[in-house]
Design a protein around this motif. Structure first.
Motif, mmCIF file in Angstrom:
data_model
loop_
_atom_site.group_PDB
_atom_site.id
_atom_site.type_symbol
_atom_site.label_atom_id
_atom_site.label_comp_id
_atom_site.label_asym_id
_atom_site.label_seq_id
_atom_site.Cartn_x
_atom_site.Cartn_y
_atom_site.Cartn_z
ATOM 1 N N THR A 15 0.985 -1.707 -0.305
ATOM 2 C CA THR A 15 -0.135 0.157 -0.088
ATOM 3 C C THR A 15 1.340 1.139 0.294
ATOM 4 O OG1 THR A 15 -0.291 -0.018 2.370
ATOM 5 C CG2 THR A 15 -2.028 -1.120 1.051
ATOM 6 N N SER A 340 -14.166 3.217 5.348
ATOM 7 C CA SER A 340 -12.870 2.419 5.000
ATOM 8 C C SER A 340 -11.649 3.401 5.294
ATOM 9 C CB SER A 340 -12.415 1.176 4.239
ATOM 10 O OG SER A 340 -11.752 2.095 2.965
ATOM 11 N N ASP A 342 -8.687 3.094 4.369
ATOM 12 C CA ASP A 342 -7.929 3.131 3.265
ATOM 13 C C ASP A 342 -7.922 4.521 2.094
ATOM 14 O OD1 ASP A 342 -6.949 0.971 3.881
ATOM 15 O OD2 ASP A 342 -6.418 0.047 1.768
ATOM 16 N N SER A 360 -3.639 -0.093 7.018
ATOM 17 C CA SER A 360 -3.872 -1.229 6.648
ATOM 18 C C SER A 360 -2.942 -2.253 6.079
ATOM 19 C CB SER A 360 -4.665 -1.712 5.146
ATOM 20 O OG SER A 360 -4.218 -0.877 4.419
ATOM 21 N N SER A 364 -3.161 -2.180 10.864
ATOM 22 C CA SER A 364 -3.774 -1.751 11.132
ATOM 23 C C SER A 364 -4.439 -0.748 10.831
ATOM 24 C CB SER A 364 -2.854 -1.043 12.610
ATOM 25 O OG SER A 364 -3.545 -0.187 13.418
ATOM 26 N N HIS A 365 -5.641 -1.397 10.800
ATOM 27 C CA HIS A 365 -7.482 -0.686 9.668
ATOM 28 C C HIS A 365 -7.540 -0.154 9.499
ATOM 29 C CE1 HIS A 365 -6.724 -4.346 6.119
ATOM 30 N NE2 HIS A 365 -6.209 -5.180 7.693
#
Length: 396
Positions: A15, A340, A342, A360, A364-365
């Motif tokens: 990511t 989200s 993200d 993420s 750790s989202h």
């Protein structure tokens, strides 16, 4: 059609790289993007180190070296470990590699058999799980929550250990949290590792970047048993702003170090010669630039932390080391209409023109990682943009 090896098909896309690529794309179009994703100091390598590297080249020191590193560099590392941690090592207990990441990769390659488990606390540095998987190992995760200051407990470790557990990775100070395990916390974890005969991989790459009243303890300092079962991973990348020079090292059990050196002899031959001479000066020369950089990071943290904490829907712990903030932004994401974190991070880039790293990527989202390894002016401007973005979209 060529079928790729199974081992690379299991890798999780980064990511971090995805956000960086998008940010660079926007910058190329002339968009004023402020990047808070940097995982490296924004200072140049100190002048004395540059001079030592140049002198080594002029003197013709540009040939192969021993696979595990120059004897003079091993001595400099041994002296550093004695000076800073009061730990005594022999040259056959030191392996120098092409950055701490390569050293970790090599360690897992010589350590793990198929199905061996490595315990990895969450949040984690992005490459730990992937390197374990590439060695046919199995990452086993333990979640350390914000209420625990993102540090696992001895009880959590005990419950995660199985008869396949080979090692645990401890990263202190931590990327991405900036938190530091105390001597007492490390002692409790080391005792569990002694009880179950588990190896400790201690990533100490940020040890020189510590703030306030915090202090760094290497788990290897705690006892003879802890030292014998610990492989210290460190290097000059963060401490001396030498990320591009690619010099890291492992210190520990001679048999493991020999296996790592033997593997490196068939994969990399040796670490870059010029970089090794630079690293010798980094450890043996003046440490004033190290302190100057640390002090500057602490000053930035003092300024920027309250501003980040004041953003609606942001919950953030003050870090003790490294150069990252890891705010929980799940409320901010939800209140601004994103499903989200993200998606929230992507919107910060495309709408507020601030590049952050979604948590993420660290397991750790609910979080994002902000690096303060950039100028204070850019930091304040970026945080202001984020604050304005959240306020403009906030919906109760």
């Amino acid at each position: 059609m060529i079928n790729l090896a199974n081992r690379v098909q299991t890798l999780t896309p980064s990511t971090t790289l995805a956000i960086t690529a998008k940010a660079n794309e926007l910058k190329a179009k002339g968009v004023d993007v402020i990047g808070l994703g940097a995982g490296e100091p924004d200072y140049n390598t100190p002048e004395n180190i540059l001079a030592a590297a140049y002198a080594s080249m002029k003197e013709g020191k540009t040939k192969y070296t021993p696979s595990g590193g120059l004897p003079a560099l091993k001595k400099a590392i041994i002296d550093k470990l004695q000076r800073d941690q009061q730990l005594s090592y022999q040259p056959n207990e030191i392996m120098v590699g092409i950055g701490a990441k390569h050293v970790l990769y090599t360690l897992f390659q010589v350590l793990l058999n198929e199905g061996d488990e490595v315990i990895i606390p969450i949040p984690y540095w992005v490459s730990y799980p992937e390197q374990v998987k590439l060695a046919q190992g199995v990452p086993v995760y333990i979640e350390a929550t914000a209420s625990q200051e993102y540090k696992i407990t001895a009880q959590q470790l005990r419950e995660a250990i199985t008869d396949r557990t080979k090692a645990i990775i401890l990263n202190t100070p931590s990327n991405p949290t900036g938190m530091i395990y105390s001597k007492e916390e490390l002692a409790e974890l080391a005792e569990v590792c002694r009880e179950f005969d588990v190896l400790i991989v201690s990533d100490e790459i940020y040890e020189k970047l510590i703030y306030g009243e915090a202090s760094h303890t290497s788990v290897a300092e705690l006892s003879e048993d802890a030292k014998n079962r610990t492989i210290i991973i460190n290097g000059v990348s963060k401490s001396h702003s030498m990320t591009g020079w690619r010099i890291g090292y492992a210190a520990g059990d001679a048999a493991i170090i020999k296996a790592m050196t033997d593997l490196a002899s068939h994969s990399t031959s040796n670490p870059t010669t010029t970089s090794q001479y630079a690293a010798i000066e980094a450890y043996n020369g003046t440490q004033e630039p190290v302190e100057e950089m640390r002090s500057a990071f602490e000053s930035r943290l003092d300024t920027i932390f309250p501003k980040v904490a004041a953003i609606p829907g942001f919950k953030v712990l003050r870090p003790q080391g490294a150069f990252y903030l890891l705010p929980d932004v799940s409320e901010a994401a939800q209140k601004t209409g994103y499903s989200s974190v993200d998606d929230f991070a992507t919107a910060l880039l495309t709408e507020a023109n601030v590049a952050v790293i979604p948590g993420s990527g660290f397991g750790s989202h609910s979080t994002i990682r902000l690096s303060y390894a950039t100028s204070l002016e850019a930091l304040e401007k970026a945080v202001g943009r984020i604050h304005e973005f959240v306020q403009s979209k906030w919906n109760d």
